[in-house]
Design a protein around this motif. Sequence first.
Motif, short mmCIF file in Angstrom:
data_model
loop_
_atom_site.label_atom_id
_atom_site.label_comp_id
_atom_site.label_asym_id
_atom_site.label_seq_id
_atom_site.Cartn_x
_atom_site.Cartn_y
_atom_site.Cartn_z
N HIS A 227 -7.77 5.74 -6.17
CA HIS A 227 -8.49 6.88 -6.74
C HIS A 227 -7.98 8.15 -6.10
O HIS A 227 -7.27 8.10 -5.08
N HIS B 48 -5.61 0.11 -2.20
CA HIS B 48 -6.19 -0.35 -0.93
C HIS B 48 -7.18 -1.48 -1.16
O HIS B 48 -7.83 -1.56 -2.21
N HIS C 147 -10.46 8.17 1.66
CA HIS C 147 -11.40 7.50 2.56
C HIS C 147 -10.93 7.72 4.00
O HIS C 147 -9.73 7.67 4.27
N GLU D 244 -8.20 -1.28 -5.35
CA GLU D 244 -8.40 -0.11 -6.20
C GLU D 244 -7.61 1.08 -5.65
O GLU D 244 -7.05 1.02 -4.55
MN MN Z 1 -11.83 2.96 -2.41
#
Ligand code: MN
Length: 146
Positions: A62, A100, A66, A60
């Motif tokens: 976004h 990732h 992270h 995914e």
């Molecule tokens: Mn993620």
Amino acid sequence: MTVRRRIGEGRWERTDTLAYKEEGSAPFKAITRQILFDDPRLQCQLRYFEIAPGGYSTLERHEHMHAVMIVRGRGRCLLGDAVHEVELHDLVTIAPLTWHQLRAAPDEPLGFLCMVNNERDRPQLPTPEQLAELRRNPAVAAFLDG
Ligand code: MN
């Protein structure tokens, strides 16, 4: 309560082990989620994910970031178009809109802490065209094929 004691490998007292995501919402395998810190005053969450041997998180991307620290086992991660080996106490920064995925080694789990903003955009899954583009790199294709 300000101290939640560790009660085993990748376990803390008064902490539920949750499904990683809603079943069927995205591809993933053999992964659990625990929310360790979630306080509006801090505006971020710290989660612990554990991937069983051979399992993987969703591929995914976004807008939110992270910050990841490996705290159990070892595996590999895809970041953009590069595959990295990861092991105990390695740190991984996943920048906005970077594809990732984390994969546990075939014979060891992969446990990691993951810090994220409290409010965040929904993950995007790759379109067939984006997946084909990623797979053009043989190292990435081999990673995705496990
Ligand atoms: Mn993620």
